[in-house]
Design a protein around this motif. Structure first.
Motif, short mmCIF file in Angstrom:
data_model
loop_
_atom_site.label_atom_id
_atom_site.label_comp_id
_atom_site.label_asym_id
_atom_site.label_seq_id
_atom_site.Cartn_x
_atom_site.Cartn_y
_atom_site.Cartn_z
N ALA A 270 0.55 -1.23 -0.05
CA ALA A 270 -0.04 0.16 -0.07
C ALA A 270 0.82 1.17 0.05
O ALA A 270 0.50 2.09 -0.80
N GLU A 271 1.80 1.35 0.84
CA GLU A 271 2.83 2.41 0.77
C GLU A 271 3.48 2.48 -0.40
O GLU A 271 3.59 3.89 -0.81
N VAL B 266 1.77 6.15 -7.26
CA VAL B 266 0.28 6.96 -7.80
C VAL B 266 0.94 8.42 -7.58
O VAL B 266 0.70 9.37 -8.59
N GLU B 267 1.33 8.84 -6.62
CA GLU B 267 1.92 10.34 -6.30
C GLU B 267 2.89 10.76 -7.34
O GLU B 267 2.83 11.86 -7.97
N ARG C 138 -6.51 6.24 -11.40
CA ARG C 138 -6.17 4.92 -11.63
C ARG C 138 -5.82 4.06 -10.23
O ARG C 138 -5.62 2.65 -10.36
N ALA C 139 -5.72 4.68 -9.06
CA ALA C 139 -5.02 4.08 -7.86
C ALA C 139 -5.79 2.92 -7.40
O ALA C 139 -5.42 1.95 -6.89
N GLY C 140 -7.13 3.00 -7.77
CA GLY C 140 -8.05 1.83 -7.12
C GLY C 140 -7.88 0.73 -7.79
O GLY C 140 -8.23 -0.34 -7.42
N SER D 204 -0.01 -7.34 -9.09
CA SER D 204 0.16 -7.95 -10.09
C SER D 204 0.14 -6.91 -11.36
O SER D 204 0.12 -7.17 -12.41
N THR D 205 -0.27 -5.48 -10.97
CA THR D 205 -0.13 -4.44 -12.04
C THR D 205 1.31 -4.49 -12.59
O THR D 205 2.21 -4.06 -11.86
N PRO D 206 1.34 -4.31 -13.99
CA PRO D 206 2.57 -4.60 -14.58
C PRO D 206 3.11 -3.08 -14.65
O PRO D 206 2.29 -2.02 -14.85
#
Length: 90
Positions: free
Chosen positions: A13-14, A20-21, A28-30, A35-37
């Protein structure tokens, strides 16, 4: 021994928050998970953004990433990046 990202510890999460920042992808953060490439699949993560991201991770987690540690496998997925950070925090 290979470190693995454990979402229950908050590391994933961190790291996600930093990604994201740094990349400005709050919209798209949610949709992001372990597994996100990343590099090669996320247009915002170009070579300059990788440097910015590493700098942000170093600041956030009080770690140092050496030039020799940069490798494509670290930026393969969000989970691999979180595992790398976990290993550095160690």
């Amino acid at each position: 021994m290979t470190a693995t990202a454990d979402p229950t510890t908050g590391s994933l999460a961190e790291v996600t928050d930093v990604v994201v920042e740094t990349l400005g992808i709050q919209d798209r953060a949610g949709n992001l998970d372990a597994s996100t490439p990343l590099f090669g699949a996320m247009p915002e993560l170009d070579s300059l953004a990788v440097l910015e991201l590493v700098s942000a991770l170093e600041d956030r987690f009080d770690i140092v990433v050496g030039d020799e540690e940069f490798g494509g496998e670290i930026f393969e997925t969000l989970g691999s990046l979180a595992a790398f950070v976990d290993g550095k925090r160690g």
